[in-house]
Write an enzyme that holds these catalytic residues in place. Structure first.
Site, PDB file in Angstrom:
ATOM      1  N   ARG A  30      13.910  29.210  23.621  1.00  0.00           N
ATOM      2  CA  ARG A  30      12.479  28.855  23.654  1.00  0.00           C
ATOM      3  C   ARG A  30      12.031  28.591  25.084  1.00  0.00           C
ATOM      4  O   ARG A  30      10.926  28.973  25.479  1.00  0.00           O
ATOM      5  CB  ARG A  30      12.218  27.637  22.772  1.00  0.00           C
ATOM      6  CG  ARG A  30      12.304  27.940  21.282  1.00  0.00           C
ATOM      7  CD  ARG A  30      12.028  26.706  20.451  1.00  0.00           C
ATOM      8  NE  ARG A  30      10.652  26.232  20.609  1.00  0.00           N
ATOM      9  CZ  ARG A  30      10.213  25.065  20.168  1.00  0.00           C
ATOM     10  NH1 ARG A  30      11.047  24.225  19.561  1.00  0.00           N
ATOM     11  NH2 ARG A  30       8.959  24.709  20.341  1.00  0.00           N
TER      12      ARG A  30
ATOM     13  N   CYS B 115       8.880  18.836  25.593  1.00  0.00           N
ATOM     14  CA  CYS B 115       9.602  19.574  24.552  1.00  0.00           C
ATOM     15  C   CYS B 115       8.582  20.416  23.812  1.00  0.00           C
ATOM     16  O   CYS B 115       7.666  20.962  24.424  1.00  0.00           O
ATOM     17  CB  CYS B 115      10.357  18.617  23.631  1.00  0.00           C
ATOM     18  SG  CYS B 115       9.320  17.420  22.771  1.00  0.00           S
TER      19      CYS B 115
END
Length: 281
Positions: free
Chosen positions: A179, A239
């Site tokens: 990611r 995040c």
């Protein structure tokens, strides 16, 4: 009370009048926290209360998990029977280690003593301690939680953008390498893949042993160093939505650092057409 308790530590204090034990399990695929609540009812530490993480987010925000207003947070904690002067012990059964998010929220809003149960419910049962089955009973006495926000622990999009432009803080991303690189799609619609330019990648899972216990401070320091992060210099954790960034923040404090959390995280940055995005693909 130290910030990290073993099951034996918790068993020794669990019955004391000012100790509050909270199951704060949270799953991404769990609207309304129904799955987390069922898990609590299937087995929890005696005396523990279930606290839905969804109650500790701003309901008016377009983002999935952002800071509530201080009065709303204080109301949620008081309703759960928790006061700001209590000794509060948190645990979860989530791969996200969601108790770190609640530790961050409580620390930000002025709780005096907050600890995580190292290894969570699995470590508790492995140590031979009992669990209770069934729903939580009604809270007999509301707590008295007075919330005062310590904004040094949080960063906004504007502040992170300014720090990226100035290069005066290490942006540390807790997401998976795929990611972070932009090689994997984002789970939320409308969010571009990639990362904040100049950010370093330290997946939150690298701060834990295989059994879910936290690594030692020395091993956490090695993980930070391997990611190119110097905990003596300014840092900001990010995040996907602000949950696992709090794992990095807790880890940083375990080694003597202080790591504010970018609360909107990549969901906010990656969906904003005006922000720069970087990829490693």
């Amino acid at each position: 009370m130290p910030p990290l308790l073993t099951p034996q530590d918790l068993a020794a204090i669990a019955g004391e009048a000012d100790v509050r034990i909270l199951d704060v399990t949270y799953f991404l695929d769990d609207p309304g926290d129904a799955k987390a609540r069922r898990g609590y009812e299937d087995g929890h530490i005696p005396g523990a209360r279930f606290l839905a993480l969804g109650k500790l987010a701003d309901p008016d925000s377009d983002l999935p998990m952002t800071l509530p207003q201080p009065d709303a947070f204080a109301h949620a904690m008081s309703e759960a029977g928790v006061g700001h002067a209590d000794r509060i012990v948190l645990y979860d059964r989530s791969p996200l280690h969601s108790s770190a998010r609640v530790w961050w929220l409580l620390s930000l809003f002025g709780a005096k003593s907050v600890a995580l149960l190292d290894g969570g419910l699995e470590a508790w049962t492995a140590a031979g301690h009992p669990v209770m089955v069934g729903p939580a009973g009604a809270t007999e006495t509301p707590g008295l939680f007075v919330a005062h926000a310590d904004l040094a622990r949080v960063r906004s999009l504007r502040e992170v953008r300014s720090q990226v432009e100035a290069g005066d803080a290490q942006i540390v991303d807790a997401r998976s390498p795929g990611r972070f690189a932009g090689s994997e799609p984002e789970p939320r619609p409308g969010v571009e893949p990639g990362h904040i330019p100049g950010a370093r990648n330290l997946p939150y899972s690298r701060l834990f042993e295989g059994d879910g216990r936290w690594k030692s401070p020395a091993a956490i320091a090695q993980a930070f160093a391997a990611a190119g992060v110097d905990p003596t210099r300014p840092m900001v954790a990010t995040c996907g939505s602000g949950i696992t960034a709090c794992v990095l923040a807790f880890g940083a404090e375990r080694i003597g650092g202080m790591m504010p959390v970018y609360d909107g995280s990549w969901t906010e940055w990656g969906s904003d057409p005006s922000t720069p995005k970087a990829k490693d693909v």
